[in-house]
Design a protein around this motif. Structure first.
Motif, PDB file in Angstrom:
ATOM      1  N   CYS A 165       0.774  -1.350   0.068  1.00 19.93           N
ATOM      2  CA  CYS A 165      -0.013   0.002   0.125  1.00 19.93           C
ATOM      3  C   CYS A 165       0.870   1.336  -0.131  1.00 19.93           C
ATOM      4  CB  CYS A 165      -0.974   0.007   1.040  1.00 19.93           C
ATOM      5  SG  CYS A 165      -1.740   1.346   1.500  1.00 19.93           S
ATOM      6  N   ILE A 166       0.493   2.178  -0.986  1.00 18.44           N
ATOM      7  CA  ILE A 166       1.297   3.429  -0.961  1.00 18.44           C
ATOM      8  C   ILE A 166       0.655   4.628  -0.388  1.00 18.44           C
ATOM      9  CG2 ILE A 166       2.784   2.726  -3.158  1.00 18.44           C
ATOM     10  CD1 ILE A 166       0.470   4.243  -4.681  1.00 18.44           C
ATOM     11  N   LEU A 167      -0.446   4.528   0.269  1.00 23.33           N
ATOM     12  CA  LEU A 167      -1.268   5.374   1.071  1.00 23.33           C
ATOM     13  C   LEU A 167      -1.689   6.656   0.001  1.00 23.33           C
ATOM     14  CD1 LEU A 167       0.916   5.254   4.336  1.00 23.33           C
ATOM     15  CD2 LEU A 167      -1.428   4.987   4.045  1.00 23.33           C
ATOM     16  N   CYS A 168      -1.894   6.063  -1.086  1.00 22.87           N
ATOM     17  CA  CYS A 168      -2.651   7.225  -1.930  1.00 22.87           C
ATOM     18  C   CYS A 168      -3.975   7.846  -1.758  1.00 22.87           C
ATOM     19  CB  CYS A 168      -2.685   6.537  -3.511  1.00 22.87           C
ATOM     20  SG  CYS A 168      -3.599   5.128  -3.655  1.00 22.87           S
ATOM     21  N   ALA A 169      -4.560   6.855  -0.888  1.00 22.41           N
ATOM     22  CA  ALA A 169      -5.848   7.324  -0.521  1.00 22.41           C
ATOM     23  C   ALA A 169      -7.189   7.161  -1.401  1.00 22.41           C
ATOM     24  CB  ALA A 169      -6.125   8.742   0.234  1.00 22.41           C
ATOM     25  N   CYS A 170      -7.010   6.523  -2.535  1.00 23.30           N
ATOM     26  CA  CYS A 170      -7.840   6.204  -3.581  1.00 23.30           C
ATOM     27  C   CYS A 170      -9.016   5.619  -3.001  1.00 23.30           C
ATOM     28  CB  CYS A 170      -7.318   5.489  -4.702  1.00 23.30           C
ATOM     29  SG  CYS A 170      -6.226   6.323  -6.039  1.00 23.30           S
ATOM     30  N   CYS A 171      -8.502   4.667  -2.146  1.00 26.23           N
ATOM     31  CA  CYS A 171      -9.763   3.842  -1.383  1.00 26.23           C
ATOM     32  C   CYS A 171     -10.712   4.640  -0.472  1.00 26.23           C
ATOM     33  CB  CYS A 171      -8.951   2.744  -0.929  1.00 26.23           C
ATOM     34  SG  CYS A 171      -7.701   3.011   0.422  1.00 26.23           S
TER      35      CYS A 171
ATOM     36  N   ALA B  96      -7.787   2.357   3.970  1.00 28.61           N
ATOM     37  CA  ALA B  96      -6.396   2.703   3.887  1.00 28.61           C
ATOM     38  C   ALA B  96      -5.979   2.097   5.187  1.00 28.61           C
ATOM     39  CB  ALA B  96      -5.905   3.622   3.266  1.00 28.61           C
TER      40      ALA B  96
ATOM     41  N   LEU C 277      -6.269  -1.357   6.250  1.00 30.75           N
ATOM     42  CA  LEU C 277      -5.467  -2.157   5.387  1.00 30.75           C
ATOM     43  C   LEU C 277      -4.061  -2.338   6.331  1.00 30.75           C
ATOM     44  CD1 LEU C 277      -5.056  -3.727   2.226  1.00 30.75           C
ATOM     45  CD2 LEU C 277      -3.132  -2.020   2.784  1.00 30.75           C
TER      46      LEU C 277
ATOM     47  N   PRO D 250      -5.300   1.328  -6.846  1.00 30.81           N
ATOM     48  CA  PRO D 250      -4.507   1.158  -8.207  1.00 30.81           C
ATOM     49  C   PRO D 250      -3.587   0.177  -8.007  1.00 30.81           C
ATOM     50  CG  PRO D 250      -4.271   3.072  -7.125  1.00 30.81           C
ATOM     51  CD  PRO D 250      -5.526   2.704  -6.300  1.00 30.81           C
ATOM     52  N   LYS D 251      -3.230  -0.212  -6.579  1.00 31.81           N
ATOM     53  CA  LYS D 251      -2.225  -1.228  -6.510  1.00 31.81           C
ATOM     54  C   LYS D 251      -2.748  -2.615  -6.674  1.00 31.81           C
ATOM     55  CE  LYS D 251       1.536  -0.045  -5.953  1.00 31.81           C
ATOM     56  NZ  LYS D 251       2.598   0.255  -7.167  1.00 31.81           N
TER      57      LYS D 251
ATOM     58  N   PRO E 236      -8.573  -3.853   0.455  1.00 31.82           N
ATOM     59  CA  PRO E 236      -8.702  -3.311   1.864  1.00 31.82           C
ATOM     60  C   PRO E 236     -10.293  -4.107   2.473  1.00 31.82           C
ATOM     61  CG  PRO E 236      -8.302  -1.480   0.637  1.00 31.82           C
ATOM     62  CD  PRO E 236      -8.240  -2.652  -0.330  1.00 31.82           C
TER      63      PRO E 236
HETATM   64  S1  SF4 Z   1      -5.804   2.689  -2.864  1.00 33.62           S
HETATM   65 FE1  SF4 Z   1      -4.558   0.798  -2.568  1.00 33.62          FE
HETATM   66  S2  SF4 Z   1      -2.583   1.680  -2.367  1.00 33.62           S
HETATM   67 FE2  SF4 Z   1      -4.224   3.162  -2.311  1.00 33.62          FE
HETATM   68  S3  SF4 Z   1      -4.143   3.877  -0.175  1.00 33.62           S
HETATM   69 FE3  SF4 Z   1      -5.957   2.499  -0.483  1.00 33.62          FE
HETATM   70  S4  SF4 Z   1      -5.100   0.365  -0.208  1.00 33.62           S
HETATM   71 FE4  SF4 Z   1      -3.286   1.663  -0.339  1.00 33.62          FE
END
Ligand code: SF4
Ligand code: SF4
Ligand code: FES
Lengths: 231, 114
Positions: free
Chosen positions: A142-148, A166, A169, A210-211, A215
């Protein structure tokens, strides 16, 4: 290529509006971020975050045609025009596509995203069996992009109290780590009607990551771990 | 003390859903087998001690399930504390009244029959 971008500048005091741009991608432009960078040379007032341009830093998350994603790994060829770009939904907008991530990271810090083990450290390292290590797969990436989190309806309603996909997870990443000894405390912290149980298994998070992480699966595992801990 | 439980509510929600499903399946089975479902047969089923208990249990599970679901919706969407408390109180009273009413009705029926 036609792009419509959400514009907001707090200094001018005007309401947010959508600005339309037309720009021709150069042959080397493959991803949405390439075009955004080109746009920036035309209109330098346009603001967005980016850094690694290869999907590892998580800074250019935005809402692309209604779906959260990273501009740097979104192929231009797959986008329907006009491409509509908005800041991450549910997050306070600082300017244009730049959002305030303070709360998001406060949740991340609240789950203690570090190994807790007060035992005497071994001389070299805390070893894991390949199986124990394998349990971290699908979590550590997880890159903590916050998309989720920015795609989770439950997080939209209670961003101040629900930890969000995020953070959860990441919480599970440490709960399941064989080297961590604070599992009980971590679980006790999460046994809360807001922090964990606002999740309704809508699974937008898994759908949008995106990864390719899940979650919602991690959240399910936390619920099961809590069940085991209490029985 | 926690006013709103996390795991416990989540578990009760699932347990009550299971109870509802089982009782509904039982009801469906009754529809499918046995003599035609006339008023007399329904009445006999409902006023037998087992039937009455199952009916009360059904409504208790329904109320519990409804309470947790409604509570979750209120926690999500109603953020003003006075409004939230009022809405929760109204829901609780209605759901509680339903169970009491069903229990009283079944008890009255049972005492009539016996
Ligand atoms: S969308 Fe995926 S990569 Fe981005 S914060 Fe959420 S779990 Fe992490
Ligand atoms: S599964 Fe849970 S965390 Fe993921 S989007 Fe749905 S409610 Fe949010
Ligand atoms: S620029 Fe780093 S993830 Fe897109």
């Amino acid at each position: 290529m036609r792009i419509s971008i959400y514009r907001y500048n707090p200094e001018t005091g005007t309401d947010p509006y959508m600005q339309d741009y037309t720009i021709e991608p150069e042959p080397g432009d493959k991803k949405l971020l390439d075009v955004l960078m080109r746009l920036k040379t035309v209109d330098d007032s346009l603001s967005f975050r980016r850094s690694c341009r290869e999907g590892v830093c998580g800074s250019d998350a935005m809402n692309i045609n209604g779906r959260n994603g990273l501009a740097c790994i979104t192929a231009l060829s797959a986008l329907k025009e006009p491409v509509v770009l908005r800041p991450l939904p549910g997050f306070p907008v600082i300017r244009d596509l730049v959002v305030d991530m303070t709360q998001f990271f406060a949740h991340y810090h609240a789950i203690k995203p570090y190994l807790i083990n007060d035992g005497v450290p071994p001389e070299r390292e805390r070893l894991q069996t390949p199986e124990q290590r394998e349990r971290l797969d699908g979590l550590y990436e997880c890159i903590l992009c916050a998309c989720c989190s920015a795609f989770c309806p439950s997080y939209w309603w209670n961003p101040d109290k629900f930890i969000g996909p995020a953070g959860l997870l990441q919480a599970y990443r440490f709960i399941v780590d064989s080297r961590d000894t604070a599992t009980a405390e971590r679980l006790a912290y999460l046994d809360d009607v807001y922090r964990l149980y606002r999740c309704r298994t809508i699974m937008n998070c898994t759908e949008v990551c995106p990864k390719g992480l899940s979650p919602s699966h991690a959240i399910e595992r936390i619920r099961i771990a809590l069940l085991r801990a209490s029985s | 003390m926690k006013v709103f439980y996390g795991q416990r509510a989540w578990l009760l929600q699932r347990a009550s859903a299971l109870a509802l499903l089982l009782i509904l399946a039982l009801g469906a089975a009754l529809l499918l087998v046995g003599p035609p479902l006339t008023y007399e047969r329904w009445h006999g089923l409902a006023t037998s001690p087992h039937g009455a208990v199952i009916i009360v249990l059904f409504f208790a599970a329904l109320s519990l399930h409804g309470w947790i679901g409604a509570r979750d919706i209120v926690l999500d969407y109603v953020h003003s504390l006075p409004v939230r408390l009022s809405v929760l109180a109204i829901i609780a009273v209605i759901l509680f009244a339903v169970v009491i009413r069903v229990a009283l009705t079944m008890a009255a029926q049972l005492s009539l029959v016996s």
